[in-house]
Scaffold this motif. Structure first.
Motif, short mmCIF file in Angstrom:
data_model
loop_
_atom_site.label_atom_id
_atom_site.label_comp_id
_atom_site.label_asym_id
_atom_site.label_seq_id
_atom_site.Cartn_x
_atom_site.Cartn_y
_atom_site.Cartn_z
N GLY A 116 0.84 -1.19 0.00
CA GLY A 116 0.00 0.00 0.00
C GLY A 116 0.87 1.24 0.00
O GLY A 116 2.10 1.14 0.09
N PRO A 117 0.31 2.42 -0.08
CA PRO A 117 1.11 3.65 -0.06
C PRO A 117 1.83 3.78 1.28
O PRO A 117 1.24 3.51 2.33
N ARG A 118 3.09 4.17 1.25
CA ARG A 118 3.79 4.39 2.52
C ARG A 118 3.15 5.57 3.25
O ARG A 118 2.81 6.58 2.64
N PRO A 119 2.97 5.43 4.56
CA PRO A 119 2.28 6.49 5.32
C PRO A 119 3.11 7.73 5.50
O PRO A 119 4.32 7.66 5.72
N ASP A 120 2.47 8.88 5.42
CA ASP A 120 3.14 10.16 5.63
C ASP A 120 2.97 10.61 7.08
O ASP A 120 2.21 10.02 7.85
N LEU A 121 3.67 11.68 7.43
CA LEU A 121 3.52 12.28 8.74
C LEU A 121 2.15 12.95 8.85
O LEU A 121 1.59 13.41 7.84
N PRO A 122 1.56 13.01 10.04
CA PRO A 122 0.23 13.60 10.21
C PRO A 122 0.08 14.99 9.61
O PRO A 122 -0.95 15.32 9.01
N GLU A 123 1.12 15.83 9.76
CA GLU A 123 1.00 17.21 9.26
C GLU A 123 0.96 17.30 7.74
O GLU A 123 0.56 18.32 7.18
N HIS A 124 1.36 16.23 7.06
CA HIS A 124 1.38 16.26 5.60
C HIS A 124 -0.03 16.28 4.99
O HIS A 124 -0.20 16.64 3.82
N GLU A 132 -4.84 13.98 -4.26
CA GLU A 132 -3.86 13.27 -3.45
C GLU A 132 -4.46 12.67 -2.19
O GLU A 132 -3.92 11.72 -1.62
N MET A 133 -5.59 13.20 -1.77
CA MET A 133 -6.28 12.67 -0.59
C MET A 133 -6.73 11.22 -0.81
O MET A 133 -7.02 10.50 0.15
N LYS A 134 -6.76 10.80 -2.07
CA LYS A 134 -7.20 9.43 -2.38
C LYS A 134 -6.30 8.38 -1.74
O LYS A 134 -6.72 7.26 -1.49
N LYS A 135 -5.03 8.73 -1.48
CA LYS A 135 -4.11 7.75 -0.91
C LYS A 135 -4.58 7.30 0.47
O LYS A 135 -4.18 6.24 0.95
N LEU A 136 -5.43 8.10 1.12
CA LEU A 136 -5.93 7.77 2.44
C LEU A 136 -7.15 6.86 2.39
O LEU A 136 -7.71 6.51 3.43
N GLU A 137 -7.57 6.46 1.20
CA GLU A 137 -8.72 5.57 1.07
C GLU A 137 -8.37 4.11 1.35
O GLU A 137 -9.25 3.27 1.53
N VAL A 138 -7.08 3.80 1.38
CA VAL A 138 -6.64 2.43 1.63
C VAL A 138 -5.64 2.42 2.80
O VAL A 138 -5.12 3.46 3.19
N LEU A 139 -5.39 1.23 3.33
CA LEU A 139 -4.41 1.10 4.40
C LEU A 139 -3.01 1.38 3.85
O LEU A 139 -2.68 0.95 2.75
N PRO A 140 -2.19 2.09 4.60
CA PRO A 140 -0.80 2.28 4.17
C PRO A 140 -0.06 0.95 4.21
O PRO A 140 -0.50 0.02 4.89
N GLY A 141 1.04 0.85 3.47
CA GLY A 141 1.72 -0.43 3.35
C GLY A 141 3.15 -0.44 3.87
O GLY A 141 3.80 0.60 3.97
N ILE A 142 3.63 -1.65 4.18
CA ILE A 142 5.04 -1.83 4.52
C ILE A 142 5.89 -1.53 3.29
O ILE A 142 6.94 -0.91 3.35
N SER A 143 5.40 -2.00 2.15
CA SER A 143 5.99 -1.64 0.87
C SER A 143 4.87 -1.19 -0.05
O SER A 143 3.69 -1.40 0.24
N GLY A 144 5.26 -0.55 -1.15
CA GLY A 144 4.24 -0.05 -2.06
C GLY A 144 4.80 0.18 -3.45
O GLY A 144 5.95 -0.16 -3.73
N TYR A 145 4.00 0.77 -4.29
CA TYR A 145 4.40 1.03 -5.68
C TYR A 145 5.67 1.87 -5.73
O TYR A 145 6.59 1.59 -6.50
N ASN A 146 5.73 2.91 -4.91
CA ASN A 146 6.92 3.77 -4.89
C ASN A 146 8.16 3.01 -4.47
O ASN A 146 9.22 3.12 -5.09
N GLN A 147 8.04 2.24 -3.37
CA GLN A 147 9.20 1.54 -2.83
C GLN A 147 9.71 0.47 -3.79
O GLN A 147 10.91 0.23 -3.89
N ALA A 148 8.79 -0.16 -4.50
CA ALA A 148 9.17 -1.23 -5.42
C ALA A 148 9.84 -0.71 -6.67
O ALA A 148 10.83 -1.29 -7.14
N TYR A 149 9.33 0.38 -7.21
CA TYR A 149 9.83 0.86 -8.50
C TYR A 149 10.74 2.09 -8.42
O TYR A 149 11.51 2.35 -9.35
#
Length: 213
Positions: A116-124, A132-149
């Protein structure tokens, strides 16, 4: 159906299967951390969860106690191989991504997913636009699209774009691709650290410190 039911079911099954690995690493890594500086084994970082609900993300501590929180101009975390804030054992944990293993507890608690998307800091959350708020529609992940690619070689705004892409295209096939790509990145130790000699990003020091608990 996959995103709402089966994904969570797979998270529970695999986090339970991998729990013995976490317990073994807890003993080994915990002893190594304690022997080096006597500080806490874990680092608890507050992060944004699903629907914007904050939670504490677990990691094996890789930084010195009370290390300052350094950020780049775009708000992303400073990450370099020669970072003086890292402990000796911390450098090994970061290179091998072992520092992320305690997040199995977050997955089991339903605060995170394996992918899932890596979680950001609360203030972000105050910096997100409507899309961009759409990223909060799913659980954040240990790894994700960004981390993999891209791992650490994308700007924060590029990461948000990639997170939205993931949310809009989430599927079992995509998660499997991300999983194996992540394994490849970890095994080959690709793009673990930013090369500050070859890019123009500047470090902005913050007075925020890593907490002991």
């Amino acid at each position: 159906m996959y995103a709402k039911v089966f994904k969570r079911l797979l998270d529970i099954i695999f986090s339970i299967i991998l729990m013995p690995l976490f317990l073994i690493l807890f003993v080994i890594v915990g002893i190594a951390i304690k022997l080096e500086d006597g500080g806490p084994i874990f680092y608890y970082g507050e992060r944004l969860g699903r629907h914007g609900k904050p939670f504490k993300m677990y990691k094996f501590r890789s930084m010195k106690v009370n290390a300052p929180d350094w950020r780049l101009e775009d708000g992303s975390t400073y990450n370099a191989e020669d970072d003086p804030r890292q402990t000796r054992i911390g450098k090994v944990l970061r290179k091998t991504s072992i520092d992320e293993i305690p997040q199995l507890l977050n997955v089991l608690k339903g605060e995170m997913s394996f992918i899932g998307p890596r979680p950001d800091l609360p203030e972000h959350i105050n910096c997100y636009n409507t899309n961009e708020m759409k990223k909060l529609e799913v659980l954040p992940g240990i790894s994700g699209y960004n981390q993999a690619y891209y791992r650490n070689f994308a700007s924060w705004k590029q990461r948000l774009e990639n997170d939205v892409y993931y949310v809009e295209n989430i599927s079992f096939v995509l998660d499997v691709r991300i999983f194996f790509k992540t394994i490849e990145r970890i095994a080959l130790k690709r793009d673990v650290y930013l090369d500050f000699k070859s890019n123009s990003l500047e470090v902005v020091n913050s007075n925020v410190q890593h907490k002991k608990s």
